[in-house]
Design a protein around this motif. Structure first.
Motif, PDB file in Angstrom:
ATOM      1  N   ALA A 105       0.814  -1.132  -0.026  1.00 58.63           N
ATOM      2  CA  ALA A 105       0.065   0.039   0.017  1.00 58.63           C
ATOM      3  C   ALA A 105       0.841   1.278   0.086  1.00 58.63           C
ATOM      4  N   PHE A 106       2.021   1.273   0.646  1.00 56.58           N
ATOM      5  CA  PHE A 106       2.793   2.361   0.568  1.00 56.58           C
ATOM      6  C   PHE A 106       3.580   2.692  -0.766  1.00 56.58           C
ATOM      7  N   LEU A 199      -0.124  15.041   2.547  1.00 54.41           N
ATOM      8  CA  LEU A 199      -0.827  14.673   3.957  1.00 54.41           C
ATOM      9  C   LEU A 199      -2.346  14.328   3.153  1.00 54.41           C
ATOM     10  N   HIS A 200      -2.917  14.774   2.240  1.00 50.70           N
ATOM     11  CA  HIS A 200      -4.254  14.134   1.632  1.00 50.70           C
ATOM     12  C   HIS A 200      -3.910  12.536   1.258  1.00 50.70           C
ATOM     13  N   PHE A 201      -3.140  12.375   0.483  1.00 51.93           N
ATOM     14  CA  PHE A 201      -2.837  10.935  -0.037  1.00 51.93           C
ATOM     15  C   PHE A 201      -2.638  10.301   1.252  1.00 51.93           C
ATOM     16  N   MET A 202      -1.516  10.458   2.062  1.00 54.66           N
ATOM     17  CA  MET A 202      -1.446   9.720   3.387  1.00 54.66           C
ATOM     18  C   MET A 202      -2.653   9.646   4.163  1.00 54.66           C
ATOM     19  N   ASP A 203      -3.514  10.486   4.254  1.00 54.85           N
ATOM     20  CA  ASP A 203      -4.701  10.494   5.138  1.00 54.85           C
ATOM     21  C   ASP A 203      -5.766   9.470   4.543  1.00 54.85           C
ATOM     22  N   GLU A 205      -4.927   7.045   2.277  1.00 52.06           N
ATOM     23  CA  GLU A 205      -4.328   5.745   2.419  1.00 52.06           C
ATOM     24  C   GLU A 205      -4.475   5.221   3.810  1.00 52.06           C
ATOM     25  N   THR A 206      -4.327   5.923   4.876  1.00 54.11           N
ATOM     26  CA  THR A 206      -4.443   5.442   5.942  1.00 54.11           C
ATOM     27  C   THR A 206      -5.713   4.912   6.399  1.00 54.11           C
ATOM     28  N   ARG A 207      -6.726   5.718   6.128  1.00 56.80           N
ATOM     29  CA  ARG A 207      -7.906   5.365   6.373  1.00 56.80           C
ATOM     30  C   ARG A 207      -8.589   4.083   5.724  1.00 56.80           C
ATOM     31  N   LYS A 208      -7.891   3.943   4.473  1.00 58.85           N
ATOM     32  CA  LYS A 208      -8.304   2.551   3.754  1.00 58.85           C
ATOM     33  C   LYS A 208      -7.477   1.542   4.628  1.00 58.85           C
ATOM     34  N   VAL A 209      -6.183   1.517   4.733  1.00 59.17           N
ATOM     35  CA  VAL A 209      -5.439   0.776   5.516  1.00 59.17           C
ATOM     36  C   VAL A 209      -6.221   0.278   6.895  1.00 59.17           C
ATOM     37  N   GLY A 770     -10.748  -1.028  -3.142  1.00 56.60           N
ATOM     38  CA  GLY A 770     -11.120  -0.022  -3.504  1.00 56.60           C
ATOM     39  C   GLY A 770     -10.638   1.317  -2.927  1.00 56.60           C
ATOM     40  N   ASP A 771     -10.917   2.442  -3.266  1.00 55.75           N
ATOM     41  CA  ASP A 771     -10.112   3.718  -2.765  1.00 55.75           C
ATOM     42  C   ASP A 771     -10.977   4.544  -2.130  1.00 55.75           C
ATOM     43  N   GLU A 772     -12.257   4.622  -2.159  1.00 59.23           N
ATOM     44  CA  GLU A 772     -13.228   5.231  -1.509  1.00 59.23           C
ATOM     45  C   GLU A 772     -14.028   4.660  -0.428  1.00 59.23           C
TER      46      GLU A 772
END
Length: 877
Positions: A105-106, A199-203, A205-209, A770-772
């Motif tokens: 994921a990273f 920060l947006h992409f990290m946040d 992806e963090t929520r998805k992880v 999924g991303d959303e």
């Protein structure tokens, strides 16, 4: 005035510090050719060898197991690439586990982030740089660079101001509002934009992880999910019954079992000694059987018949002191020398097989007796509850009103526990932990000397001073000069990144941690500290060992000094870091796909293999250690951030995009098809990734502030400060809101019975793709069970018990098939090795194939596949 001031005294020291690594812009072309040559040759070799060496490149693939649903990769030259691309995150999670999903994921997040940043840097920022920014590339190291002129003036001013040689000059005018310098505001805008995007992409992806992690762990019910670790147990509660009553009085659930750790030092040492003797006995047998004649002599009584049968009644010492065996059937039996008597000063040779067989029998008797002893309890226990919810309530609650007592934490997997550290005292573990930490800190400073020395030796400036004729020849041959000044420094840094992790892995394993997952995370932290401090800071802020104290002293007198120094050196070394990313991505990733280390070491290991156990280990999948790969990826991520808004940042972002794209598919193939993961950290590496990304943002903001200040745009440089404050605030919020979900399972995520109708612990959740958020919710509602997760497969039949107490004792593995484990009756009767295990013409009636033995042991005790295949890493710890 020259570059360094009026006196010019530094001309004679021009090979120090600033000129350690100084490749030119033209050298990037040479590095590109080198990287592509290495990468393409390794890729073509891999495509050629992959269908031929499936035991290495498809070691984890189990075609007969439809659980994971992994496609069989075609044997065509490039046909595996589309099939690998189509493998979904759901299949990755089901086949490789949560840690592999988080690791990939990273890389996937980095691909998306740098693709967007590359678009903005190319379409908007690059035309601004071409139109307004003068050429500031340090191609010749001359003072023609605007950046160097500004910095030389700054150094001259600072020298007079700090040391009082003359009056300080008048304050420089602020170019922030100079119309001719208005393009500098674009750097401020892009600093804010790229910080926001990161920060947006990290946040996101963090929520998805976190969502995937909660669904993955919340829908399975392994013994690990239902067990918590209870530490700092007072003396009066150190019994299984007392702990059970204590927990059940909390009314959070029923306790199924309690494993109170005890001081098993004696037993564990006996098991380690047995492994050593067993290996020597198997080697002796392999030497003996290797000299077997084509036509064996008639031996009706076997190798253990005849006169030696009477020795069964002799004492143990007589058996060990027996003299050499006579030749039997034309074969000479191997001999060994042992020492005995007063102070072990006497020695003699004896039959190696008989000697080690008797030693093994004695150890077996001692082990069986030691298993029946009662050992002193320690202050650590593993408590297994009847449900995951009860376990999570115990973990996330305070048990005792006294500080530092009855502390609860998630339990590692049974196969992940380092049992010798469970009964070590808290003081000894703390001493080891702090000792290793201090040693790593000191070692990081010591590393500065060889790294700086190697960098200086490989510089053209040093070569001109030491070997003038060779330096003149390099000046005349541009390609050779580029190879020395570009290829060698980046190769040295890359080799350090490959070699140093092995040292830090050794230190992490001796730090006293309770699980291999904690060791893996600690290894990631140590190796990142090395790459960031030694590989990054030594070539930027400090430049050389001799300048460290100057930098620290000047930074204490002027807080902006580090920002100026960082900005100057970052741009000066842009070509070096560009070449470093290029070599790591385009050149070395295909070699990782090729698994060059295993391929190169296989002939050596093959020649060194003697016993059937050695040959069985040769076909085991290689191990994937995150601490060896993640730190370098994090450093590349930080370098891409730092250079993203600077001139030529689009080139660095393009190389970063290529690095993470190639890295994603390389590691995806390794984790799914080729390599095993010995650790089980339940995705804990994600919080470490996020904190280091935020560290990279701070360095990026500090660099941009210094870069703008060097151009005397002080107002614009000052406006970067709110970004620093915002990043720190986000990190604080991340620690409060996000980090707990990377450690625990929320109670609402526990859905054991909602998706399964079978027995508890047999099923598990499936991985969300999924991303959303709406996609995650829909996938959660459409959850499809695949029977069990990879974690449930690993933990089937395991218990929280020291394997030394229950693992079946192995017989010597002499023939092709492994023998069955010993039973207690065999040891008590003095028959260490049943006859069926010693037959020359094949295995005995009770022996099993490796696959059968593995399945049997997994259904049995905590031994898992250790007994049959000899992989002792679980219980030897």
């Amino acid at each position: 005035m020259n570059l360094f001031g009026d006196d010019g005294h530094r001309d004679k020291d021009k090979c120090l510090g600033d000129n350690y690594v100084g490749p030119q812009t033209k050298d990037t072309q040479v590095q590109l050719v080198i990287s592509l040559t290495l990468g393409l040759s390794a890729l073509l070799t891999f495509c050629t060898l992959r269908p031929r060496w499936k035991s290495l490149y498809a070691a984890r693939k189990r075609p007969s197991d439809p659980t994971f649903g992994l496609p069989v990769l075609p044997d065509s030259f490039f046909g595996w690439m589309p099939a690998l691309y189509k493998i979904t995150d759901q299949q990755v999670l089901a086949s490789a586990g949560l840690d592999a999903y988080v690791f990939l994921a990273f890389f996937k997040m980095s691909m998306k982030l740098f693709a967007v940043m590359f678009f903005f840097a190319t379409v908007v920022l690059e035309p601004i740089n071409r139109r307004f920014v003068p050429d500031s590339s340090p191609d010749t190291g001359s003072p023609q660079s605007l950046l160097f002129r500004n910095y030389a003036t700054y150094r001259s001013y600072e020298h007079t101001r700090l040391f009082g040689d003359s009056e300080p000059p008048e304050k420089d005018p602020d170019n922030s509002f100079n119309r001719n310098m208005g393009y500098l505001w674009s750097y401020l805008v892009f600093t804010y934009l790229f910080t926001y995007l990161t920060l947006h992409f990290m946040d996101r992806e963090t929520r998805k992880v976190l969502s995937v992690r909660q669904d993955y762990l919340g829908t399975q019910s392994t013994i690990t999910d239902r067990t918590f670790r209870l530490a700092r147990i007072p003396t009066e509660l150190r019994t299984e019954e007392s702990i059970k009553q204590l927990v059940e009085k909390l009314e959070i659930g029923k306790v199924e079992s309690v494993t109170l750790c005890r001081n098993w030092t004696e037993l564990d040492r006996l098991m380690e000694q047995r492994q050593t003797i067993l290996a020597k006995l198997e080697e002796a047998w392999s030497v003996y059987l290797a000299h077997r004649p084509l036509v064996a002599a008639d031996e009706p009584n076997g190798d253990h018949g005849g006169p030696d049968a009477a020795d069964e009644e002799a004492g143990e010492n007589d058996r060990l002191l027996r003299g050499p065996r006579a030749r039997s059937g034309g074969r000479s039996r191997p001999q060994t020398r042992f020492w005995y008597g007063f102070l072990r000063l006497q020695s003699r040779k004896t039959d190696a097989i008989d000697y080690y067989t008797e030693k093994l029998r004695q150890l077996d008797e001692k082990i069986l007796a030691a298993r029946k002893k009662q050992y002193e309890p320690v202050d650590l226990a593993f408590v297994t509850m009847d449900s995951v919810a009860a376990c999570q309530m115990a973990i996330q609650a305070l048990i005792d009103p006294h500080p530092g007592r009855l502390l609860t934490n998630p339990a590692p997997a049974p196969s992940d526990i380092v049992w010798k550290n469970t009964y070590a005292s808290l003081l000894s573990r703390r001493i080891r932990s702090w000792g290793v930490t201090i040693f790593v800190a000191v070692l990081s400073i010591v590393w500065l000397v060889p790294v700086a020395f190697l960098a200086s030796v490989l510089s053209i400036c040093t070569i001109n001073n030491v070997f003038p004729s060779f330096g003149s020849w390099l000046k005349e041959h541009e390609i050779a000069r580029a190879l020395v000044q570009t290829g060698l420094p980046t190769a040295v840094v890359s080799l350090l990144n490959l070699a140093v992790p092995y040292l830090y892995d050794y230190l992490s394993n001796h730090q006293g941690m309770l699980s291999q997952g904690d060791v893996a995370l600690s290894n990631v932290s140590k190796n990142f500290f090395f790459t960031f401090f030694n590989i990054f800071l030594i070539f930027t802020v400090f430049g050389a060992v001799t300048s460290i104290f100057d930098v620290l002293r000047n930074s204490l007198k002027d807080t902006t000094y580090i920002a100026y120094t960082l900005a100057r050196k970052i741009e000066e070394l842009s070509v070096f870091y560009t070449n470093f990313i290029m070599l790591q991505g385009l050149g070395l990733f295909p070699f990782r796909l090729l698994d060059f280390g295993s391929v190169a070491l296989y002939p050596i290991n093959r020649m060194g293999a003697k016993t059937p156990r050695d040959f069985a280990l040769l076909v085991q999948p290689p191990r994937f250690y995150y601490g060896f790969y993640l730190p370098t990826a994090l450093l590349v991520f930080i370098l891409c951030l730092v250079y993203s808004a600077l001139p030529n940042g689009s080139l660095v972002l393009a190389l970063g995009l290529a690095y993470f794209s190639l890295g994603y598919y390389t590691h995806k193939y390794q984790l799914i098809y080729a390599m095993d993961q010995p650790q089980h950290a339940t995705g804990g590496a994600w919080r470490m990734i996020c904190y280091r990304i935020m560290l990279g943002l701070v360095v990026f903001q500090l660099t941009m502030s210094g870069y703008l200040a060097l151009r005397k745009a002080f107002t614009v440089a000052l406006l970067v400060a709110p970004l620093f404050v915002g990043t720190v605030w986000y990190g604080w919020e991340f620690r409060k809101r996000m980090e707990p979900l990377t450690r625990f399972i929320s109670l609402r995520s526990i859905k054991r019975s909602e998706f399964e109708g079978g027995e508890e612990g047999e099923g598990s959740g499936v991985i969300l793709d999924g991303d959303e958020e709406e996609d995650l919710g829909r996938a959660r509602r459409e959850l499809l069970r695949r029977g069990s997760t990879v974690d449930e497969e690993r933990e089937k039949g395991l218990r929280f018990v020291n394997p030394s107490l229950v693992v079946p004792l192995e017989q010597p593995w002499i023939h092709q098939d492994p023998p069955p484990p010993l039973v207690e009756a065999d040891v008590s009767d003095g028959q260490t090795t049943p006859t069926s295990g010693w037959r020359r013409d094949g295995p005995g009636p009770g022996s099993q194939t490796p696959q059968q033995s593995q399945g049997t042991s997994r259904e049995g005790s905590n031994a898992s596949s250790v007994v049959s295949l000899g992989d002792t890493h679980i219980w030897r710890e």
